[in-house]
Design a protein around this motif. Structure first.
Motif, mmCIF file in Angstrom:
data_model
loop_
_atom_site.group_PDB
_atom_site.id
_atom_site.type_symbol
_atom_site.label_atom_id
_atom_site.label_comp_id
_atom_site.label_asym_id
_atom_site.label_seq_id
_atom_site.Cartn_x
_atom_site.Cartn_y
_atom_site.Cartn_z
ATOM 1 N N TRP A 69 7.138 -26.145 -6.829
ATOM 2 C CA TRP A 69 8.124 -27.103 -6.693
ATOM 3 C C TRP A 69 9.430 -26.501 -6.199
ATOM 4 O O TRP A 69 10.236 -27.089 -5.600
ATOM 5 C CB TRP A 69 8.375 -27.297 -8.265
ATOM 6 N N LYS A 73 11.679 -28.024 -3.400
ATOM 7 C CA LYS A 73 13.198 -28.397 -3.514
ATOM 8 C C LYS A 73 13.983 -27.726 -2.389
ATOM 9 O O LYS A 73 15.076 -28.144 -2.236
ATOM 10 C CB LYS A 73 13.507 -27.876 -4.914
ATOM 11 N N ARG A 136 31.448 -34.628 -20.933
ATOM 12 C CA ARG A 136 29.926 -33.588 -20.598
ATOM 13 C C ARG A 136 30.220 -32.713 -19.608
ATOM 14 O O ARG A 136 29.774 -31.420 -19.765
ATOM 15 C CB ARG A 136 29.080 -34.907 -19.977
ATOM 16 N N ASP A 143 26.168 -25.633 -23.292
ATOM 17 C CA ASP A 143 24.901 -26.443 -23.721
ATOM 18 C C ASP A 143 23.817 -25.163 -23.312
ATOM 19 O O ASP A 143 23.523 -24.883 -22.166
ATOM 20 C CB ASP A 143 24.639 -27.656 -22.721
ATOM 21 N N TYR A 145 20.600 -25.432 -23.621
ATOM 22 C CA TYR A 145 19.231 -26.085 -23.155
ATOM 23 C C TYR A 145 19.088 -26.381 -21.881
ATOM 24 O O TYR A 145 18.043 -26.800 -21.442
ATOM 25 C CB TYR A 145 19.034 -27.324 -24.351
ATOM 26 N N THR A 146 20.160 -26.225 -21.146
ATOM 27 C CA THR A 146 20.146 -26.934 -19.687
ATOM 28 C C THR A 146 19.128 -25.838 -18.845
ATOM 29 O O THR A 146 18.609 -26.411 -17.637
ATOM 30 C CB THR A 146 21.548 -26.965 -19.152
ATOM 31 N N HIS A 147 18.892 -24.663 -19.114
ATOM 32 C CA HIS A 147 18.292 -23.597 -18.505
ATOM 33 C C HIS A 147 16.756 -23.830 -18.679
ATOM 34 O O HIS A 147 15.809 -23.491 -17.775
ATOM 35 C CB HIS A 147 18.533 -22.393 -18.675
ATOM 36 N N ILE A 148 16.423 -24.480 -19.551
ATOM 37 C CA ILE A 148 14.851 -24.795 -19.694
ATOM 38 C C ILE A 148 14.457 -25.751 -18.984
ATOM 39 O O ILE A 148 14.892 -26.732 -18.536
ATOM 40 C CB ILE A 148 14.760 -25.224 -21.309
ATOM 41 N N LYS A 149 13.325 -25.347 -18.428
ATOM 42 C CA LYS A 149 12.477 -26.014 -17.172
ATOM 43 C C LYS A 149 11.490 -26.873 -17.651
ATOM 44 O O LYS A 149 11.327 -28.032 -17.416
ATOM 45 C CB LYS A 149 11.926 -25.117 -16.117
ATOM 46 N N ARG A 150 10.683 -26.352 -18.804
ATOM 47 C CA ARG A 150 9.483 -27.251 -19.410
ATOM 48 C C ARG A 150 8.862 -26.553 -20.525
ATOM 49 O O ARG A 150 9.239 -25.519 -20.838
ATOM 50 C CB ARG A 150 8.283 -27.364 -17.979
ATOM 51 N N ARG B 27 18.074 -36.850 -26.238
ATOM 52 C CA ARG B 27 18.713 -36.051 -25.417
ATOM 53 C C ARG B 27 18.485 -37.199 -24.045
ATOM 54 O O ARG B 27 17.549 -37.706 -23.869
ATOM 55 C CB ARG B 27 18.425 -34.673 -24.796
ATOM 56 N N ASN B 48 9.396 -34.160 -12.840
ATOM 57 C CA ASN B 48 10.042 -32.712 -13.362
ATOM 58 C C ASN B 48 11.004 -33.189 -14.163
ATOM 59 O O ASN B 48 11.342 -32.279 -14.946
ATOM 60 C CB ASN B 48 10.284 -32.084 -12.162
ATOM 61 N N THR B 51 10.159 -34.021 -17.448
ATOM 62 C CA THR B 51 9.501 -32.773 -18.186
ATOM 63 C C THR B 51 10.713 -31.968 -18.646
ATOM 64 O O THR B 51 10.391 -31.498 -19.632
ATOM 65 C CB THR B 51 8.498 -32.122 -17.049
ATOM 66 N N LYS B 52 11.395 -31.727 -17.819
ATOM 67 C CA LYS B 52 12.620 -30.845 -18.178
ATOM 68 C C LYS B 52 13.414 -31.271 -19.498
ATOM 69 O O LYS B 52 13.775 -30.736 -20.220
ATOM 70 C CB LYS B 52 13.446 -30.742 -16.991
ATOM 71 N N ALA B 55 11.358 -30.837 -22.459
ATOM 72 C CA ALA B 55 11.408 -29.526 -22.895
ATOM 73 C C ALA B 55 12.594 -29.035 -23.760
ATOM 74 O O ALA B 55 12.868 -28.329 -24.440
ATOM 75 C CB ALA B 55 11.289 -28.672 -21.835
ATOM 76 N N GLU B 56 13.869 -29.641 -22.847
ATOM 77 C CA GLU B 56 15.264 -29.399 -23.592
ATOM 78 C C GLU B 56 15.228 -29.856 -24.994
ATOM 79 O O GLU B 56 15.701 -29.308 -25.804
ATOM 80 C CB GLU B 56 16.307 -29.898 -22.687
ATOM 81 N N ARG B 58 12.821 -30.592 -27.202
ATOM 82 C CA ARG B 58 11.944 -29.938 -27.663
ATOM 83 C C ARG B 58 12.448 -28.525 -28.431
ATOM 84 O O ARG B 58 12.564 -28.432 -29.500
ATOM 85 C CB ARG B 58 10.527 -29.764 -27.018
ATOM 86 N N GLU B 59 13.078 -27.857 -27.567
ATOM 87 C CA GLU B 59 13.837 -26.426 -27.890
ATOM 88 C C GLU B 59 14.939 -26.882 -28.718
ATOM 89 O O GLU B 59 14.859 -26.031 -29.659
ATOM 90 C CB GLU B 59 14.158 -25.784 -26.836
ATOM 91 N N GLN B 60 15.692 -27.694 -28.577
ATOM 92 C CA GLN B 60 17.011 -28.071 -29.355
ATOM 93 C C GLN B 60 16.364 -28.413 -30.949
ATOM 94 O O GLN B 60 16.825 -28.002 -31.667
ATOM 95 C CB GLN B 60 17.661 -29.076 -28.678
#
Lengths: 150, 104
Positions: A69, A73, A136, A143, A145-150, B27, B48, B51-52, B55-56, B58-60
């Motif tokens: 991916w 990208k 925002r 925030d 959580y923005t770094h979480i990918k999956r 979210r 994707n 999916t992200k 995931a965000e 879920r973690e929160q």
């Protein structure tokens, strides 16, 4: 002994697998631990299963998905296409909004109150959008959580 | 904090049950992500951005559950379950709940 009989696990082996996988209830696990204490062969088997579990985790092949991916990208054609597409959509949306306000205010045959209400509605929506966007953008760095990918 | 989907903790003893703990969040992505998702729907494949987003969420939700369990003095949460719903198109709602316990 037939080959089929050789491959079928015994009751204790099945319980050992469930024990290692953490699938036994608390009472069952405690009961199994008592059996385990008096059966060295079974204890050895549990140790082997634990080792096997560890090895199978370590041997799991790495998933190539993320790398693929990222590569996609980073492709210049992909980035240019998406970037240019979004820029055109954004430009068109802003242009249409301004043109709409101008047409309602100066070119339409609406009565003065209708013109005022229409322009007020559009301006209000734009104002709300810009305020939400500003909020925002200000909270985005905080925030987690923005770094979480999956 | 130990989080488990099973009802017991192998090798540990649950000394007391504190009660239900949960965490949830809704979210949303942004319009740009929704536009790309629409085109992904045409051509197929993993979306994707969504999916992200999941995931965000879920973690929160997990962090909120963890915080609640910690505030209640729990050592672990067992019987963890995830649930999802759709409140708004393009937004991800996740509810996670479980039983907070103390272990010996």
């Amino acid at each position: 002994m037939s080959p089929r009989e050789q491959t079928e696990p015994s009751e204790n082996e099945l319980r050992a697998m469930a024990y290692v996988d953490g699938e036994l209830s608390q009472a069952e696990a405690r009961e199994f631990e008592v059996t385990l204490a008096g059966d060295p062969a079974l204890a050895r088997e549990v140790a082997e299963l634990r080792a096997l579990q560890l090895v199978s985790r370590q041997m799991a092949p790495p998933e190539p998905m993320d790398y693929e991916w990222e590569r996609l990208k980073a492709d210049p054609l992909q980035r240019t296409g998406v970037g240019l597409g979004f820029s055109l959509v954004l430009l068109g949306t802003i242009g249409f909004t301004l043109w709409g306000i101008w047409a309602i205010a100066f070119e339409s045959e609406l009565s003065l109150p209708a013109k005022l209400f229409s322009v007020a509605t559009i301006t209000g929506l734009v104002l709300i959008f810009l305020t939400v966007l500003r909020g925002r953008l200000r909270t985005l760095p905080y925030d987690p959580y923005t770094h979480i990918k999956r | 904090m130990i989080l488990l989907s099973i009802d017991n903790i192998p090798g540990k003893e649950i000394t007391s049950v504190i009660g239900l703990v949960r965490g949830n969040t809704v979210r949303a992505g942004h319009l740009g992500k929704d536009i790309t998702a629409v085109f992904k729907n045409f051509v197929g494949g993993e979306i994707n951005d969504y999916t992200k987003l999941m995931a965000e969420a879920r973690e929160q939700a997990l962090d909120r559950l963890r915080e609640e369990a910690k505030a209640m003095g729990a050592d672990a949460v067992v019987g963890l379950r995830f649930s999802t719903a759709s409140i708004s198109p393009g937004a991800a709602e996740i509810v996670v709940y479980g039983t907070a316990v103390k272990i010996g």
